[in-house]
Design an enzyme around this catalytic site. Structure first.
Site, PDB file in Angstrom:
ATOM      1  N   CYS A 177     -47.330 -54.572 -51.685  1.00 32.37           N
ATOM      2  CA  CYS A 177     -46.676 -53.316 -51.303  1.00 32.37           C
ATOM      3  C   CYS A 177     -47.482 -52.469 -50.336  1.00 32.37           C
ATOM      4  O   CYS A 177     -46.934 -51.545 -49.737  1.00 32.37           O
ATOM      5  CB  CYS A 177     -46.364 -52.496 -52.550  1.00 32.37           C
ATOM      6  SG  CYS A 177     -45.191 -53.281 -53.666  1.00 32.37           S
ATOM      7  N   HIS A 189     -37.989 -48.501 -50.732  1.00 32.67           N
ATOM      8  CA  HIS A 189     -39.321 -49.101 -50.591  1.00 32.67           C
ATOM      9  C   HIS A 189     -39.187 -50.473 -49.940  1.00 32.67           C
ATOM     10  O   HIS A 189     -39.179 -51.499 -50.617  1.00 32.67           O
ATOM     11  CB  HIS A 189     -39.936 -49.203 -51.989  1.00 32.67           C
ATOM     12  CG  HIS A 189     -41.279 -49.850 -52.067  1.00 32.67           C
ATOM     13  ND1 HIS A 189     -42.138 -49.975 -50.990  1.00 32.67           N
ATOM     14  CD2 HIS A 189     -41.918 -50.432 -53.133  1.00 32.67           C
ATOM     15  CE1 HIS A 189     -43.242 -50.592 -51.393  1.00 32.67           C
ATOM     16  NE2 HIS A 189     -43.128 -50.880 -52.666  1.00 32.67           N
ATOM     17  N   CYS A 210     -49.793 -48.086 -55.041  1.00 34.26           N
ATOM     18  CA  CYS A 210     -50.168 -49.111 -56.010  1.00 34.26           C
ATOM     19  C   CYS A 210     -49.780 -50.462 -55.426  1.00 34.26           C
ATOM     20  O   CYS A 210     -48.929 -50.545 -54.535  1.00 34.26           O
ATOM     21  CB  CYS A 210     -49.485 -48.881 -57.358  1.00 34.26           C
ATOM     22  SG  CYS A 210     -47.671 -48.879 -57.295  1.00 34.26           S
TER      23      CYS A 210
END
Length: 403
Positions: free
Chosen positions: A92, A359, A389
C-alpha cells in the site's frame, strides 16, 4: 547533499473499483499517461529530455499493469525516448515509496529530475492477482500468524478498545470532510479529468463520497470479516499471537474501511538547478523519510513507529508537524495513530481520506502527499507528514516542507 524539490503534483479522480465504476473502461496505462501529459500542459517549459526516470508504484503488477508500466507510459505520453521508467511494489505504500526513491536519487546527485507516484486499476486487475508466498505459503502463515488485513484491523480495535460506534463516527466524518473539500474546491489544484480516446470526460470527481453518511446509516452494515475469521479459523490463529485477548470483536465493515478504487497520482521532483533551467518554481522540498517493519499479525500499526523513528532522526517533536495525511485503510489505523502520538484530530486528514474517496493501492501514497502539499499551501503552513500502514507489517512516513 542536494535538496529534492517538488515542482508539481497531479492525480486522477478515484473511481469505484468495480465493473460499474466510471474508470473500469479505462486501462491503468491511460491513467498514468493522462497525468504525464498533464505535467507538460501545466508546465509548458518542461523539457522531457531532462527527466531521468519515471518511478511508479503498483501493488498488482500483472497483466495490463505489468511489464514495467512506467516505461510504457513514458512512450505512450510522447516523452523523450531518453526517459527511463521502473515500477515497484511495497504494497500500500508503493506510491510514497516511489517518491522517496526518486528523492533519494536527486539528493544523491545521481538524477536531476524524476517523476514518481503510482497507479492501481483495482476494477481491471483485482487485488491479489500477483499471488505471493506471504498469502499462500502455509508454513510461513502458520509460523508468523498471518491473517487478512481486515482481521488485523479488528484485532487492533479489540486490543486497544475501539468500539463500532467510535469507528463509524470516524468514517462518517471522512465522508463529510471529503464532500466539503470538494464543494470548496480544495482538490482543484491537483485533479486531472480522465477522458476517453475521443476526449470526452469519463470522470472529474472522486465518486465514492456518500453525502449524508451517518453513524446510524453505517450501523446497518454487517461486520465484513466475522465469517472469514470464525469459519476459516483465522481469528484463532491471530489470537495465538495475542493470548491475552479472549476473542476478536468484529467492528470493521465496508463503510469504515477504505474503498476499492481505480486511480493514479504523480509528483514532479528534481534539483533546484534542473528546475531553474526549465523555469519551474518549487512548491516544497522532501524534508526526510523512513520505513520500518512492524509485527506482522496485527500488521497495520506501522505508521506510529515510522513517524517516531523519523522525528527522532531529525531531532523533532510531533508538535513540529503542522498537518498529517494518514491513509485510512481502516478507521482504526488513523485513530490509533492519533492516540499513540497525541495528535490533534483537526490536523489529520482535514479533507477526508480513503474511507470516503478510496484507496487505489499503488497510487494512494502519491495522492495523499499531493493532497498534503495542497493543504499546506491553502492553510499557509510549513511542515506536513504523510504516512501509511503496509501489508506484511510495515510503516512508512515522509515529511515535506513547503517553500
Amino acid at each position: 547533499m542536494a535538496e529534492a524539490y517538488i515542482f508539481d503534483a497531479v492525480r486522477t479522480p478515484r473511481g469505484k473499483g468495480k465493473s460499474d465504476g466510471s474508470l473500469h473502461s479505462t486501462q491503468p496505462l491511460k491513467l498514468l499517461t493522462t497525468l504525464l501529459v498533464a505535467f507538460r500542459e501545466r508546465n509548458p517549459s518542461l523539457d522531457t529530455s531532462m527527466i531521468d526516470d519515471v518511478v511508479t508504484g503498483c501493488v498488482s503488477p500483472v497483466g495490463e499493469q505489468g511489464g514495467d508500466i512506467a516505461r510504457t507510459a513514458v512512450l505512450d505520453a510522447g516523452y523523450a525516448d531518453t526517459v527511463a521508467g521502473v515500477q515497484l511494489n511495497r504494497f500500500c505504500s508503493s506510491g510514497l515509496e516511489a517518491i522517496n526513491i526518486a528523492a533519494a536519487h536527486v539528493m544523491a546527485g545521481q538524477h536531476q529530475m524524476v517523476i514518481a507516484g503510482g497507479v492501481e486499476s483495482m476494477s481491471r486487475v483485482p487485488m491479489g492477482s500477483d499471488g505471493g508466498a506471504l498469502f499462500t505459503n502455509p508454513d510461513l502463515i502458520s509460523r508468523h500468524k498471518i491473517v487478512p488485513q481486515g482481521i488485523s484491523a479488528d484485532l487492533i480495535a479489540t486490543k486497544y478498545g475501539y468500539t463500532r460506534e467510535n469507528l463509524d463516527k470516524f468514517a462518517a466524518d471522512s465522508h463529510t470532510k471529503a464532500h466539503n473539500a470538494w464543494e470548496k474546491g480544495h482538490f482543484n489544484k491537483s485533479i486531472v479529468t480522465v477522458k476517453d480516446n475521443l476526449g470526452i470526460p469519463v470522470l472529474d470527481r472522486d465518486e465514492g463520497i456518500r453525502l449524508g453518511t451517518t453513524v446510524e446509516s453505517l450501523g446497518q452494515l454487517k461486520p465484513a470479516f466475522e465469517m472469514m475469521g470464525e469459519m476459516g479459523g483465522l481469528s484463532a490463529l491471530a489470537l495465538q499471537k495475542y493470548p491475552e485477548l479472549s476473542k476478536i470483536n468484529y467492528v470493521h465493515h465496508a463503510g469504515n474501511s477504505s474503498q476499492i478504487t481505480d486511480g493514479a497520482g504523480l509528483l514532479l521532483i528534481g534539483s533546484k538547478e534542473a528546475g531553474e533551467k526549465m523555469g519551474l518554481k518549487p512548491r516544497a522540498r522532501i524534508h526526510s523519510y523512513t520505513i520500518v517493519g512492524s509485527e506482522p499479525t496485527i500488521m497495520l500499526t506501522g505508521p506510529a513507529p515510522s513517524t517516531e523513528k523519523l522525528l527522532k532522526k531529525n531531532g523533532m517533536k510531533i508538535s513540529d508537524i503542522d498537518l498529517f495525511e494518514v491513509n485510512e485503510a481502516f478507521s482504526v489505523v488513523p485513530m490509533l495513530y492519533m492516540d499513540l502520538l497525541s495528535i490533534d484530530p483537526s490536523k489529520v486528514n482535514p479533507n477526508g481520506g480513503a474511507i470516503a474517496m478510496g484507496h487505489p493501492l499503488g497510487g494512494t501514497g502519491a495522492i495523499i502527499l499531493g493532497t498534503l502539499l495542497d493543504e499546506l499551501e491553502r492553510q499557509n503552513k510549513s511542515l506536513g507528514l504523510a504516512t501509511l500502514c503496509i501489508g506484511g507489517g510495515m510503516g512508512i512516513s515522509t515529511i515535506i516542507e513547503r517553500i
